[in-house]
Motif scaffolding. Sequence first.
Motif, PDB file in Angstrom:
ATOM      1  N   MET A   1      25.460  36.431  40.325  1.00 23.08           N
ATOM      2  CA  MET A   1      25.646  37.758  40.959  1.00 23.08           C
ATOM      3  C   MET A   1      27.224  38.216  40.897  1.00 23.08           C
ATOM      4  SD  MET A   1      24.739  38.582  44.962  1.00 23.08           S
ATOM      5  CE  MET A   1      23.332  39.331  45.372  1.00 23.08           C
ATOM      6  N   LYS A   2      27.271  39.036  40.200  1.00 25.11           N
ATOM      7  CA  LYS A   2      28.790  39.639  40.056  1.00 25.11           C
ATOM      8  C   LYS A   2      29.140  40.619  41.172  1.00 25.11           C
ATOM      9  CE  LYS A   2      31.888  41.808  37.011  1.00 25.11           C
ATOM     10  NZ  LYS A   2      32.204  42.900  36.079  1.00 25.11           N
ATOM     11  N   ILE A   3      30.335  40.212  42.102  1.00 23.52           N
ATOM     12  CA  ILE A   3      30.683  41.095  43.002  1.00 23.52           C
ATOM     13  C   ILE A   3      32.114  41.776  42.681  1.00 23.52           C
ATOM     14  CG2 ILE A   3      30.973  40.757  45.631  1.00 23.52           C
ATOM     15  CD1 ILE A   3      28.590  39.446  45.127  1.00 23.52           C
ATOM     16  N   SER A   4      32.105  42.931  43.437  1.00 20.22           N
ATOM     17  CA  SER A   4      33.462  43.756  43.448  1.00 20.22           C
ATOM     18  C   SER A   4      33.714  44.106  44.760  1.00 20.22           C
ATOM     19  CB  SER A   4      33.628  45.031  42.403  1.00 20.22           C
ATOM     20  OG  SER A   4      33.328  44.206  41.008  1.00 20.22           O
ATOM     21  N   LEU A   5      35.085  43.847  45.257  1.00 26.35           N
ATOM     22  CA  LEU A   5      35.497  43.926  46.298  1.00 26.35           C
ATOM     23  C   LEU A   5      36.637  45.099  46.410  1.00 26.35           C
ATOM     24  CD1 LEU A   5      35.260  40.751  46.009  1.00 26.35           C
ATOM     25  CD2 LEU A   5      36.199  40.557  48.363  1.00 26.35           C
ATOM     26  N   ILE A   6      36.489  46.098  46.997  1.00 24.65           N
ATOM     27  CA  ILE A   6      37.264  47.386  46.879  1.00 24.65           C
ATOM     28  C   ILE A   6      38.300  47.276  48.121  1.00 24.65           C
ATOM     29  CG2 ILE A   6      37.310  49.868  46.902  1.00 24.65           C
ATOM     30  CD1 ILE A   6      34.614  49.822  45.520  1.00 24.65           C
ATOM     31  N   GLN A   7      39.533  46.949  47.645  1.00 25.33           N
ATOM     32  CA  GLN A   7      40.547  46.781  48.659  1.00 25.33           C
ATOM     33  C   GLN A   7      41.282  48.023  48.834  1.00 25.33           C
ATOM     34  OE1 GLN A   7      42.839  42.883  49.377  1.00 25.33           O
ATOM     35  NE2 GLN A   7      44.557  44.143  48.381  1.00 25.33           N
ATOM     36  N   LEU A   8      40.731  49.124  49.725  1.00 19.47           N
ATOM     37  CA  LEU A   8      41.080  50.465  49.580  1.00 19.47           C
ATOM     38  C   LEU A   8      42.618  50.519  50.703  1.00 19.47           C
ATOM     39  CD1 LEU A   8      40.000  53.143  49.124  1.00 19.47           C
ATOM     40  CD2 LEU A   8      38.820  53.100  51.255  1.00 19.47           C
ATOM     41  N   ASP A   9      43.213  51.581  50.251  1.00 17.06           N
ATOM     42  CA  ASP A   9      44.372  51.526  51.177  1.00 17.06           C
ATOM     43  C   ASP A   9      43.988  53.045  51.835  1.00 17.06           C
ATOM     44  OD1 ASP A   9      46.682  52.576  52.377  1.00 17.06           O
ATOM     45  OD2 ASP A   9      47.911  52.457  50.665  1.00 17.06           O
ATOM     46  N   ILE A  10      43.714  52.714  53.206  1.00 14.36           N
ATOM     47  CA  ILE A  10      42.835  53.724  54.024  1.00 14.36           C
ATOM     48  C   ILE A  10      44.167  54.794  54.490  1.00 14.36           C
ATOM     49  CG2 ILE A  10      41.583  54.245  56.030  1.00 14.36           C
ATOM     50  CD1 ILE A  10      40.559  51.139  55.498  1.00 14.36           C
ATOM     51  N   HIS A 210      44.781  40.958  50.398  1.00 12.00           N
ATOM     52  CA  HIS A 210      44.374  39.481  49.881  1.00 12.00           C
ATOM     53  C   HIS A 210      43.049  39.352  50.254  1.00 12.00           C
ATOM     54  CE1 HIS A 210      48.060  37.060  49.531  1.00 12.00           C
ATOM     55  NE2 HIS A 210      48.611  38.229  49.807  1.00 12.00           N
ATOM     56  N   SER A 211      42.261  40.094  49.809  1.00 13.87           N
ATOM     57  CA  SER A 211      40.761  40.062  49.771  1.00 13.87           C
ATOM     58  C   SER A 211      40.392  38.710  49.089  1.00 13.87           C
ATOM     59  CB  SER A 211      40.018  41.120  49.327  1.00 13.87           C
ATOM     60  OG  SER A 211      40.341  42.473  49.940  1.00 13.87           O
ATOM     61  N   MET A 212      39.307  38.093  49.561  1.00 17.43           N
ATOM     62  CA  MET A 212      39.075  36.626  48.973  1.00 17.43           C
ATOM     63  C   MET A 212      37.741  36.439  48.432  1.00 17.43           C
ATOM     64  SD  MET A 212      41.269  34.473  51.593  1.00 17.43           S
ATOM     65  CE  MET A 212      41.536  32.841  50.422  1.00 17.43           C
ATOM     66  N   ILE A 213      37.513  35.672  47.591  1.00 15.13           N
ATOM     67  CA  ILE A 213      35.974  35.201  47.217  1.00 15.13           C
ATOM     68  C   ILE A 213      36.051  33.589  47.316  1.00 15.13           C
ATOM     69  CG2 ILE A 213      33.959  35.139  45.630  1.00 15.13           C
ATOM     70  CD1 ILE A 213      35.481  37.678  44.365  1.00 15.13           C
ATOM     71  N   ILE A 214      35.374  33.083  48.069  1.00 13.40           N
ATOM     72  CA  ILE A 214      35.262  31.720  48.473  1.00 13.40           C
ATOM     73  C   ILE A 214      34.284  30.973  48.307  1.00 13.40           C
ATOM     74  CG2 ILE A 214      36.372  29.609  50.108  1.00 13.40           C
ATOM     75  CD1 ILE A 214      37.484  32.240  51.417  1.00 13.40           C
ATOM     76  N   GLY A 218      34.625  25.554  49.488  1.00  8.96           N
ATOM     77  CA  GLY A 218      35.848  25.911  50.160  1.00  8.96           C
ATOM     78  C   GLY A 218      36.909  26.481  49.120  1.00  8.96           C
ATOM     79  N   ASP A 219      36.629  26.515  47.973  1.00 10.59           N
ATOM     80  CA  ASP A 219      37.571  26.662  46.777  1.00 10.59           C
ATOM     81  C   ASP A 219      37.713  28.120  46.729  1.00 10.59           C
ATOM     82  OD1 ASP A 219      38.319  24.190  46.314  1.00 10.59           O
ATOM     83  OD2 ASP A 219      36.831  23.961  44.691  1.00 10.59           O
ATOM     84  N   VAL A 220      39.130  28.673  46.638  1.00  7.04           N
ATOM     85  CA  VAL A 220      39.126  30.126  46.531  1.00  7.04           C
ATOM     86  C   VAL A 220      38.993  30.400  45.022  1.00  7.04           C
ATOM     87  CG1 VAL A 220      40.892  32.039  46.749  1.00  7.04           C
ATOM     88  CG2 VAL A 220      40.963  30.173  48.472  1.00  7.04           C
ATOM     89  N   ILE A 221      37.980  31.387  44.727  1.00  9.92           N
ATOM     90  CA  ILE A 221      37.785  31.563  43.409  1.00  9.92           C
ATOM     91  C   ILE A 221      38.007  32.919  42.927  1.00  9.92           C
ATOM     92  CG2 ILE A 221      35.885  30.139  43.308  1.00  9.92           C
ATOM     93  CD1 ILE A 221      33.851  32.000  43.426  1.00  9.92           C
ATOM     94  N   GLY A 222      38.862  33.821  43.729  1.00  6.84           N
ATOM     95  CA  GLY A 222      39.428  35.061  43.713  1.00  6.84           C
ATOM     96  C   GLY A 222      40.058  35.520  44.839  1.00  6.84           C
ATOM     97  N   GLU A 223      41.408  35.975  44.625  1.00  2.00           N
ATOM     98  CA  GLU A 223      42.280  36.683  45.753  1.00  2.00           C
ATOM     99  C   GLU A 223      43.052  37.514  45.210  1.00  2.00           C
ATOM    100  OE1 GLU A 223      44.263  33.429  48.022  1.00  2.00           O
ATOM    101  OE2 GLU A 223      45.242  34.910  49.180  1.00  2.00           O
ATOM    102  N   ALA A 224      42.902  38.626  45.932  1.00  5.63           N
ATOM    103  CA  ALA A 224      43.717  39.971  45.598  1.00  5.63           C
ATOM    104  C   ALA A 224      45.354  39.837  45.928  1.00  5.63           C
ATOM    105  CB  ALA A 224      43.355  41.077  46.305  1.00  5.63           C
ATOM    106  N   ALA A 225      45.906  40.692  45.370  1.00  3.29           N
ATOM    107  CA  ALA A 225      47.554  40.743  46.037  1.00  3.29           C
ATOM    108  C   ALA A 225      47.403  41.613  47.326  1.00  3.29           C
ATOM    109  CB  ALA A 225      48.232  41.310  44.942  1.00  3.29           C
ATOM    110  N   GLU A 226      48.517  42.393  47.493  1.00  4.50           N
ATOM    111  CA  GLU A 226      48.523  42.984  48.790  1.00  4.50           C
ATOM    112  C   GLU A 226      48.155  44.749  48.600  1.00  4.50           C
ATOM    113  OE1 GLU A 226      52.604  42.316  50.088  1.00  4.50           O
ATOM    114  OE2 GLU A 226      52.270  40.396  50.070  1.00  4.50           O
TER     115      GLU A 226
END
Length: 259
Positions: A1-10, A210-214, A218-226
Amino acid sequence: MKISLIQLDIAFGNPGANYAAAEQLIRRAAAAKPDCLILPELWTTGYDLTRLEQIADPHGAQTKAMISALAREYSINIVAGSVASKQPAGITNSMFVFNREGGLAGEYSKLHLFRLMDEHLYLQPGEAKGLFTLDGALCAGLICYDIRFPEWVRAHTALGAEVLFVSAEWPMPRLSHWRALLISRAIENQCYVIACNRAGADPANVFAGHSMIIDPWGDVIGEAAESEMILSGSIDLQKVREVRQQIPIFTDRRPELYL
Ligand SMILES: O=C(O)CCC(=O)C(=O)O
């Protein structure tokens, strides 16, 4: 399953601008054909709580119509973060989840209101769990402060939830808590945690991104910047089953003694 996280600036208190920005990012993310997208907390209004009476989405109707149409158009699941939803009994901080056909797969209203940001003065708390099924996987929706309540998270994983979707507006000064709490929830529940925070700032707070996929170890497999960005990663539910078999905490726990 491929997931995308939209780290929006609101945009603070500006639903028109936020609907337009979110639609653009959803279309950009959807072009890469993920199975599921997730948005942050209160993405239509931000924390403009004193104006919520005027800017909340009545019954979540505008949000539901837009997200349902996009889910159907691209044939993707969308965990639509949360929005201020105006109901007859008050305004709730509500997450709507849509499946690939554009059908409403789940709905969850934030159970724990965050006093430090005055949520309890402007919002009605939810009263029900956030379980839903996407492509056959049992998932749970949580909103921001909810992750500080491990017993609430466990109430979902004890019923079999294998993926936790967290939408947040988590401030920068507590970034270390955000990371530690999310990693802990993944380890102790042996599940995936997909946590989408917002980027940017409002008049009172700078947010951490810093949105995250864990993964369930407990391993962080993806982490966004700010800053505003789309974070993508893949999850494999087989891994949940393997970790739960290796260390069988759901067999060994003794809930009858925990009260
Ligand atoms: O618990 C925290 O530190 C942040 C929670 C929060 O910002 C929220 O629930 O909106």
